[in-house]
Design a protein around this motif. Sequence first.
Motif, PDB file in Angstrom:
ATOM      1  N   THR A   3      33.650  41.568  36.407  1.00  0.00           N
ATOM      2  CA  THR A   3      34.819  40.881  35.850  1.00  0.00           C
ATOM      3  C   THR A   3      34.966  39.564  36.612  1.00  0.00           C
ATOM      4  OG1 THR A   3      35.920  42.955  35.340  1.00  0.00           O
ATOM      5  CG2 THR A   3      37.318  40.997  35.507  1.00  0.00           C
ATOM      6  N   ALA A   5      37.095  36.096  36.969  1.00  0.00           N
ATOM      7  CA  ALA A   5      38.392  35.473  36.640  1.00  0.00           C
ATOM      8  C   ALA A   5      38.206  33.968  36.455  1.00  0.00           C
ATOM      9  CB  ALA A   5      39.392  35.768  37.748  1.00  0.00           C
ATOM     10  N   ALA A   9      42.930  33.816  37.765  1.00  0.00           N
ATOM     11  CA  ALA A   9      43.555  34.539  36.636  1.00  0.00           C
ATOM     12  C   ALA A   9      44.402  33.522  35.882  1.00  0.00           C
ATOM     13  CB  ALA A   9      44.394  35.696  37.163  1.00  0.00           C
ATOM     14  N   ALA A  24      43.957  36.972  40.715  1.00  0.00           N
ATOM     15  CA  ALA A  24      42.609  37.487  40.430  1.00  0.00           C
ATOM     16  C   ALA A  24      42.201  38.534  41.485  1.00  0.00           C
ATOM     17  CB  ALA A  24      41.602  36.343  40.414  1.00  0.00           C
ATOM     18  N   ALA A  29      39.361  41.538  40.410  1.00  0.00           N
ATOM     19  CA  ALA A  29      38.214  40.880  39.779  1.00  0.00           C
ATOM     20  C   ALA A  29      37.045  40.905  40.770  1.00  0.00           C
ATOM     21  CB  ALA A  29      38.576  39.437  39.432  1.00  0.00           C
ATOM     22  N   PRO A 229      41.864  39.025  33.899  1.00  0.00           N
ATOM     23  CA  PRO A 229      40.970  40.017  34.509  1.00  0.00           C
ATOM     24  C   PRO A 229      41.437  41.459  34.296  1.00  0.00           C
ATOM     25  CG  PRO A 229      41.570  38.305  36.102  1.00  0.00           C
ATOM     26  CD  PRO A 229      42.366  38.035  34.862  1.00  0.00           C
TER      27      PRO A 229
END
Length: 236
Positions: A3, A5, A9, A24, A29, A229
């Motif tokens: 994941t 970001a 985020a 994030a 993330a 995220p």
Amino acid sequence: MYTIAHRGASGYAPENTFAAFDIAAEMNADFIELDVQLTKDGHIVVIHDDRVDRTTDGSGFVKDFTLKQLQSLDAGSWYGAEFKGERIPLLEEVLKRYHSKIGFLIELKGHASQVGLEKAVGRLLSRFSMHHIVQSFSLKSIQAFHDMYPSVPTAIIARPSFGRFSRSQLNAYKSAVHYVNIKYTRLNRFLISTAHKHGLKVFAWTVRNQKTAEKLQMMEVDGIVTDFPDFISKDG
Ligand code: G3P
Ligand code: CA
């Protein structure tokens, strides 16, 4: 599957600021994606556009500001009053603050106007041991980076035409990068399996809803770049 970001985020806080990076990290993330450029006096700062106008209260090109001038700008209020006082971060500050917690996908911006950025970023990264990947839209830039710092993983933000890579694209990518980062609307299973067969991992950008994220996870991408995220299931 990672994941990643996107600009932190950035669905929850102003992009490329500590506020977005904190969220994030809180959302677990795996990577923070961020964009870097050089200031007039040679510092590496984290900002997406070549001008400061969209994301700060200033006006002009990033490359024409000194670090001190840039850091006097407000990089939060454009997004929301509660973010007033956020500053344009130095890449070094960001790496220091998060290096034990999260990886970084660092995008080299403005190849033509940012002479020396590849060298400066590689030199800074050599002081940190966290997981980082360096990427660019420019094959020339990422090839130059890879030639100077071959042990640092790299990615090309690629634009496959007609849902395929050409042989020359694949050959060029294989000599410079470990990852291809592709706009999710251009991705298909054939592209992903072709990349995998050639030893390239695949990221998809920029995802802003859960259904798209689920579909991409089923297609077995290796990472999703997202503004949110928390939308990405860790079970996938
Ligand atoms: O990681 C890919 C993505 O960041 C590329 O687009 O414009 O957000 O830098 P942009
Ligand atoms: Ca980016």
